[in-house]
Every structure is written in C-alpha cells, then in structure tokens.
Design a protein around this motif. Structure first.
Motif, mmCIF file in Angstrom:
data_model
loop_
_atom_site.group_PDB
_atom_site.id
_atom_site.type_symbol
_atom_site.label_atom_id
_atom_site.label_comp_id
_atom_site.label_asym_id
_atom_site.label_seq_id
_atom_site.Cartn_x
_atom_site.Cartn_y
_atom_site.Cartn_z
ATOM 1 N N SER A 21 -11.280 -22.981 34.152
ATOM 2 C CA SER A 21 -11.985 -22.149 35.124
ATOM 3 C C SER A 21 -11.718 -22.610 36.557
ATOM 4 O O SER A 21 -11.679 -21.791 37.477
ATOM 5 C CB SER A 21 -13.481 -22.137 34.845
ATOM 6 N N ALA A 22 -11.503 -23.900 36.778
ATOM 7 C CA ALA A 22 -11.191 -24.396 38.121
ATOM 8 C C ALA A 22 -9.847 -23.867 38.597
ATOM 9 O O ALA A 22 -9.675 -23.560 39.787
ATOM 10 C CB ALA A 22 -11.194 -25.914 38.133
ATOM 11 N N GLN A 23 -8.881 -23.745 37.719
ATOM 12 C CA GLN A 23 -7.572 -23.216 38.091
ATOM 13 C C GLN A 23 -7.628 -21.715 38.345
ATOM 14 O O GLN A 23 -6.863 -21.185 39.151
ATOM 15 C CB GLN A 23 -6.557 -23.517 37.003
ATOM 16 N N PHE A 24 -8.524 -21.025 37.659
ATOM 17 C CA PHE A 24 -8.630 -19.583 37.841
ATOM 18 C C PHE A 24 -9.378 -19.210 39.112
ATOM 19 O O PHE A 24 -9.270 -18.070 39.574
ATOM 20 C CB PHE A 24 -9.328 -18.937 36.642
ATOM 21 N N ASP A 25 -10.129 -20.128 39.692
ATOM 22 C CA ASP A 25 -10.876 -19.821 40.914
ATOM 23 C C ASP A 25 -9.952 -19.394 42.040
ATOM 24 O O ASP A 25 -10.247 -18.454 42.774
ATOM 25 C CB ASP A 25 -11.714 -21.025 41.351
ATOM 26 N N SER A 26 -8.814 -20.077 42.196
ATOM 27 C CA SER A 26 -7.889 -19.714 43.269
ATOM 28 C C SER A 26 -7.254 -18.352 43.014
ATOM 29 O O SER A 26 -7.021 -17.580 43.940
ATOM 30 C CB SER A 26 -6.810 -20.785 43.419
ATOM 31 N N ILE A 27 -7.017 -18.036 41.775
ATOM 32 C CA ILE A 27 -6.422 -16.737 41.442
ATOM 33 C C ILE A 27 -7.439 -15.626 41.682
ATOM 34 O O ILE A 27 -7.131 -14.587 42.264
ATOM 35 C CB ILE A 27 -5.940 -16.736 39.984
ATOM 36 N N ILE A 28 -8.666 -15.836 41.235
ATOM 37 C CA ILE A 28 -9.712 -14.819 41.375
ATOM 38 C C ILE A 28 -10.059 -14.598 42.836
ATOM 39 O O ILE A 28 -10.254 -13.467 43.289
ATOM 40 C CB ILE A 28 -10.957 -15.213 40.548
#
Length: 70
Positions: free
Chosen positions: A57-64
């Motif tokens: 989820s931490a890696q997806f924060d930048s994408i989202i």
C-alpha cells in the motif's frame, strides 16, 4: 404458510432414500479432516493476501496520488 412449506420439504426430503450409506461416507472423519485442511488453507491465503496488500500500500500511494481525474 411457513409451517406448510416446512412440512412439505420435510416430507419430500425424508422420502428420498440415500443409496448405500452415502451420508455416512460423506460425513466420515477422513472427510472432516479434508474440510478442516481446506478451511485452514483458505484462511492462510486470505491472511497472505491481506498482508501483501498492506505491504504494497505504501508503494501504491504515489501511483494513486498521481492520478488526475478530468
């Protein structure tokens, strides 16, 4: 009406004869172990997916946060 439906289904299902002790073979202890193993493995899979999602989820924060809606 509900009581009539219950009586109808009880009468219908009780009239069906189970061949060669099929009910006993289905509910044997060996089969219960298989069901227990399936439940444990399904629970472990769900926990693994949840842990993987929280880890990523931490890696997806930048994408989202980079998504811009028109």
């Amino acid at each position: 009406m509900d009581k009539e439906l219950k009586e109808f289904f009880k009468k219908e299902y009780d009239s069906v004869k189970v061949p060669h002790g099929l009910k006993e073979r289905i509910l044997r202890k060996e089969n219960k172990r298989i069901y227990l193993m399936a439940a444990v493995s399904a629970s472990a899979f769900v926990v693994f997916i949840f842990m993987l999602a929280t880890e990523l989820s931490a890696q997806f924060d930048s994408i989202i946060s980079g998504i811009a809606l028109p």
